[in-house]
Structure formats: C-alpha cells, structure tokens
Scaffold this motif. Structure first.
Motif, PDB file in Angstrom:
ATOM      1  N   ASP A 120       0.864  -1.690   0.109  1.00 24.79           N
ATOM      2  CA  ASP A 120       0.088  -0.068  -0.125  1.00 24.79           C
ATOM      3  C   ASP A 120       1.058   1.297  -0.042  1.00 24.79           C
ATOM      4  O   ASP A 120       1.682   1.580   0.795  1.00 24.79           O
ATOM      5  N   ASP A 121       0.434   2.378  -1.443  1.00 29.14           N
ATOM      6  CA  ASP A 121       2.105   3.091  -1.513  1.00 29.14           C
ATOM      7  C   ASP A 121       1.245   4.518  -0.433  1.00 29.14           C
ATOM      8  O   ASP A 121       2.655   4.516  -0.398  1.00 29.14           O
ATOM      9  N   GLU A 122       0.449   4.619  -0.185  1.00 27.50           N
ATOM     10  CA  GLU A 122      -0.230   5.964   0.526  1.00 27.50           C
ATOM     11  C   GLU A 122       0.311   5.747   2.197  1.00 27.50           C
ATOM     12  O   GLU A 122       0.636   6.067   3.478  1.00 27.50           O
ATOM     13  N   LEU A 123       0.027   4.344   2.441  1.00 29.82           N
ATOM     14  CA  LEU A 123       0.545   3.951   3.458  1.00 29.82           C
ATOM     15  C   LEU A 123       2.016   3.626   4.622  1.00 29.82           C
ATOM     16  O   LEU A 123       2.159   4.507   5.103  1.00 29.82           O
ATOM     17  N   ALA A 124       2.259   3.715   2.691  1.00 31.64           N
ATOM     18  CA  ALA A 124       3.800   4.050   2.976  1.00 31.64           C
ATOM     19  C   ALA A 124       4.456   4.751   3.014  1.00 31.64           C
ATOM     20  O   ALA A 124       4.818   5.389   4.402  1.00 31.64           O
ATOM     21  N   ARG A 125       3.831   6.388   2.616  1.00 31.29           N
ATOM     22  CA  ARG A 125       4.111   7.408   3.111  1.00 31.29           C
ATOM     23  C   ARG A 125       3.976   8.347   4.043  1.00 31.29           C
ATOM     24  O   ARG A 125       4.382   8.652   4.453  1.00 31.29           O
ATOM     25  N   ALA A 126       2.650   7.883   4.529  1.00 28.79           N
ATOM     26  CA  ALA A 126       1.782   7.974   5.778  1.00 28.79           C
ATOM     27  C   ALA A 126       2.763   7.756   7.520  1.00 28.79           C
ATOM     28  O   ALA A 126       3.640   8.373   8.203  1.00 28.79           O
ATOM     29  N   GLU A 127       3.217   5.985   7.018  1.00 24.08           N
ATOM     30  CA  GLU A 127       4.137   5.550   8.076  1.00 24.08           C
ATOM     31  C   GLU A 127       5.714   6.037   8.206  1.00 24.08           C
ATOM     32  O   GLU A 127       6.286   6.143   8.937  1.00 24.08           O
ATOM     33  N   ALA A 128       5.968   6.400   6.997  1.00 20.33           N
ATOM     34  CA  ALA A 128       7.372   7.044   6.513  1.00 20.33           C
ATOM     35  C   ALA A 128       7.864   8.532   7.621  1.00 20.33           C
ATOM     36  O   ALA A 128       8.195   8.568   8.213  1.00 20.33           O
ATOM     37  N   ALA A 129       6.476   8.811   7.515  1.00 14.14           N
ATOM     38  CA  ALA A 129       6.891  10.315   8.075  1.00 14.14           C
ATOM     39  C   ALA A 129       6.475  10.133   9.762  1.00 14.14           C
ATOM     40  O   ALA A 129       6.839  10.878  10.106  1.00 14.14           O
ATOM     41  N   GLU A 130       5.566   9.076   9.665  1.00 10.81           N
ATOM     42  CA  GLU A 130       5.602   8.927  11.344  1.00 10.81           C
ATOM     43  C   GLU A 130       6.798   8.342  12.077  1.00 10.81           C
ATOM     44  O   GLU A 130       7.626   8.582  12.889  1.00 10.81           O
ATOM     45  N   LEU A 131       8.150   7.304  10.769  1.00 13.59           N
ATOM     46  CA  LEU A 131       8.690   6.883  11.602  1.00 13.59           C
ATOM     47  C   LEU A 131      10.185   8.107  11.750  1.00 13.59           C
ATOM     48  O   LEU A 131      10.673   8.607  12.798  1.00 13.59           O
ATOM     49  N   HIS A 132      10.386   9.429  11.111  1.00 15.02           N
ATOM     50  CA  HIS A 132      10.268  10.701  10.887  1.00 15.02           C
ATOM     51  C   HIS A 132      10.090  10.987  12.265  1.00 15.02           C
ATOM     52  O   HIS A 132      10.840  11.929  12.342  1.00 15.02           O
ATOM     53  N   ASP A 133       8.879  11.460  12.261  1.00 10.56           N
ATOM     54  CA  ASP A 133       8.631  12.318  13.815  1.00 10.56           C
ATOM     55  C   ASP A 133       9.332  11.181  14.811  1.00 10.56           C
ATOM     56  O   ASP A 133      10.011  11.972  15.800  1.00 10.56           O
ATOM     57  N   ALA A 134       9.284  10.359  14.415  1.00  7.99           N
ATOM     58  CA  ALA A 134      10.065   8.942  15.762  1.00  7.99           C
ATOM     59  C   ALA A 134      11.205   9.049  15.711  1.00  7.99           C
ATOM     60  O   ALA A 134      11.958   9.905  17.474  1.00  7.99           O
ATOM     61  N   VAL A 135      11.628   8.954  14.496  1.00  7.44           N
ATOM     62  CA  VAL A 135      13.408   8.543  15.285  1.00  7.44           C
ATOM     63  C   VAL A 135      14.174  10.191  15.113  1.00  7.44           C
ATOM     64  O   VAL A 135      14.997  10.234  15.473  1.00  7.44           O
ATOM     65  N   VAL A 136      13.746  11.059  14.075  1.00 10.35           N
ATOM     66  CA  VAL A 136      14.617  12.574  14.341  1.00 10.35           C
ATOM     67  C   VAL A 136      14.317  13.054  14.911  1.00 10.35           C
ATOM     68  O   VAL A 136      14.317  14.108  16.006  1.00 10.35           O
ATOM     69  N   ALA A 137      12.381  13.635  14.803  1.00  5.55           N
ATOM     70  CA  ALA A 137      11.891  15.523  15.636  1.00  5.55           C
ATOM     71  C   ALA A 137      12.176  14.401  16.897  1.00  5.55           C
ATOM     72  O   ALA A 137      12.301  15.748  17.698  1.00  5.55           O
ATOM     73  N   ARG A 138      11.482  13.658  17.394  1.00  8.49           N
ATOM     74  CA  ARG A 138      11.345  13.279  18.964  1.00  8.49           C
ATOM     75  C   ARG A 138      12.391  12.533  20.111  1.00  8.49           C
ATOM     76  O   ARG A 138      11.862  12.441  20.335  1.00  8.49           O
ATOM     77  N   LYS A 139      13.551  12.205  18.638  1.00  8.40           N
ATOM     78  CA  LYS A 139      14.459  11.873  19.242  1.00  8.40           C
ATOM     79  C   LYS A 139      14.650  10.458  20.348  1.00  8.40           C
ATOM     80  O   LYS A 139      14.965  10.371  21.080  1.00  8.40           O
ATOM     81  N   GLN A 140      13.232   9.822  19.784  1.00 11.11           N
ATOM     82  CA  GLN A 140      12.854   8.787  20.568  1.00 11.11           C
ATOM     83  C   GLN A 140      12.700   7.472  19.790  1.00 11.11           C
ATOM     84  O   GLN A 140      11.519   7.551  19.471  1.00 11.11           O
ATOM     85  N   PRO A 141      13.676   7.031  19.374  1.00 10.59           N
ATOM     86  CA  PRO A 141      13.311   5.484  18.284  1.00 10.59           C
ATOM     87  C   PRO A 141      12.056   4.203  18.540  1.00 10.59           C
ATOM     88  O   PRO A 141      11.940   3.919  17.590  1.00 10.59           O
ATOM     89  N   LEU A 142      11.544   4.369  19.476  1.00  7.30           N
ATOM     90  CA  LEU A 142      10.841   3.128  20.165  1.00  7.30           C
ATOM     91  C   LEU A 142       9.950   3.860  20.930  1.00  7.30           C
ATOM     92  O   LEU A 142       9.163   3.239  21.868  1.00  7.30           O
ATOM     93  N   HIS A 143       8.922   4.739  20.377  1.00  8.53           N
ATOM     94  CA  HIS A 143       8.021   4.799  21.388  1.00  8.53           C
ATOM     95  C   HIS A 143       6.734   4.404  20.339  1.00  8.53           C
ATOM     96  O   HIS A 143       7.002   3.636  19.356  1.00  8.53           O
TER      97      HIS A 143
END
Length: 243
Positions: free
Chosen positions: A92-115
């Motif tokens: 699902d390409d749309e799901l991939a786009r949405a979850e890529a954004a979620e991962l970036h938010d978690a790994v980079v923006a929030r500095k917490q990779p395993l929320h």
C-alpha cells in the motif's frame, strides 16, 4: 555440528532460550534474528518448538526476562517474537508514505526511536510493506532510516531498531556484520560466528558473502580461514562454500 544437524526451528528455540540468560547486545541480536530474519511460518514453528522444549511460551519468557530493563525495549522484543506477518508482496503506497512520516517524526524529531508508532509499524507490517516504507523514507528525507539509526548507535534502542530493520529487509547486512565483529579484535567469538554461518548457510549465504566483500574489502572465506583452524575451520568453510 550440533547446530547444523538439529531441526532449524528447534535450533532457533534453543538459541533464543540461551540468549535470554546472557546480557549484551549480541544476545539481543539472537532474538531479533529469530523473529525477523526468516519467514513468518518459521517463527511460528520456533514458538511451537520453544513451548515443547521449555513448557513456556517464547513471548512470555521475553516479557519476564530480567535482563531487559528498559520497558520500551522489552515491549518491542515481545511484539517481534509474537508477530505473524503477511508474507505476500502486496504493498500500500499511501500507507508507506504515511508511516515513513511517522518513523521520521519518531526517530528524528522526537529523538525517541521506539515509541508506540515505531513498535507498531516495525513489529506488524509485512517485509514488502516495510521495504516500501523505508524507500519512501529515503526519498522524502534524503537518507535511509538505517543510516540515521547508525548515527545514534550509542543509543541502545536505536541500535536494536537498526538491527530489526536490517533483519527484516536485508538480513545479509546484519549477518555480514555479525561475522565481522566475531572475527576482528583479540580472539574469536565462536558462538556468534558459528550461529551466523550455520543459520544462513542454506538461506542467503551467497548474499552474505557479497555484502561482506563489498563492505570490508576482503572475502568472508579468507577471514574465516585466517581466524579458525582444524575441523572447526573445515566445517565452517564447507558451509560458507566457494567465493
């Protein structure tokens, strides 16, 4: 030879059980390998073999393991070993786009990779879907998610997540690293070296050898040959096969 001749599911159940009795990143690797580096049906077989051998479920033993102090790490490992992923190629390409954004938010923006979002995505999506998500991450943010996690390797949670990403989408990278780290330095980590070669001999050893040569500018065969001897050396080289 004992690892090589036993049923693969029983072997991985034994390796997982043994790993939960020892502390250190290398032993966490074992659980991630068992959960992520093989097919979903193999993990089901491992859980069945584990119940039969130890009269307990793999997931409950991971949850009860006193060595995993961080609750996020423990939650992540429990989700990995109890997952049953879709094994097809539908994406699902749309799901991939949405979850890529979620991962970036978690790994980079929030500095917490395993929320929670990261645990949910990595522990439940199919390997095909995860590959699409990680590729979308690379396209949208200019760097692969494993590269971002590698930069934060001193953070245990980031290191564990990177290992899971590799085992799910390109296990040859992980096992090349396991073999290399077991050989370099003083002495040989025979436990890790044996596990990596035996477990991948009939799955993707050709890819592991190619990755090893590309990354370390030497052959896996020559390094094994230079660091082991006798019958042990002969068995390993037979399982590795010619370059």
């Amino acid at each position: 030879m004992m690892l090589w001749t036993v049923d693969p599911a029983a072997r991985d159940a034994k390796l997982a059980h043994k790993a939960m009795k020892k502390q250190g990143e290398r032993y966490v690797w074992v659980l991630i390998e068992v959960a992520c580096a093989s097919a979903p049906d193999h993990l089901v077989a491992v859980r069945k073999a584990y119940r039969e051998a130890y009269s307990a479920s793999l997931e409950e033993d991971v949850a009860a393991c006193p060595l995993y102090k961080d609750p996020l790490l423990k939650q992540f490992l429990v989700r990995l070993v109890s997952s049953y992923r879709y094994s097809g190629e539908l994406v699902d390409d749309e799901l991939a786009r949405a979850e890529a954004a979620e991962l970036h938010d978690a790994v980079v923006a929030r500095k917490q990779p395993l929320h929670g979002d990261v645990v949910r995505v990595v522990s439940s999506r199919s390997k095909a879907q995860l590959k699409a998500t990680f590729e979308r991450y690379r396209l949208d943010h200019g760097k692969a998610v494993d590269e971002v996690l590698e930069e934060r390797r001193s953070d245990q949670l980031a290191a564990v997540l990177k290992t899971a990403v590799w085992c799910l989408t390109s296990p040859e990278k992980h096992f090349a690293e396991v073999i290399r780290s077991s050989i370099v330095g003083l002495g040989t980590d025979e436990e890790s070296l044996t596990r990596a070669i035996v477990s991948r001999a009939e799955i993707d050893m050709r890819k592991v050898k190619e990755e090893y040569k590309a990354r370390y500018h030497t052959t896996l065969t020559s390094d094994v040959n230079g660091d082991t001897s006798g019958y042990y050396n002969g068995i390993l080289l037979t399982l590795v096969g010619p370059e």
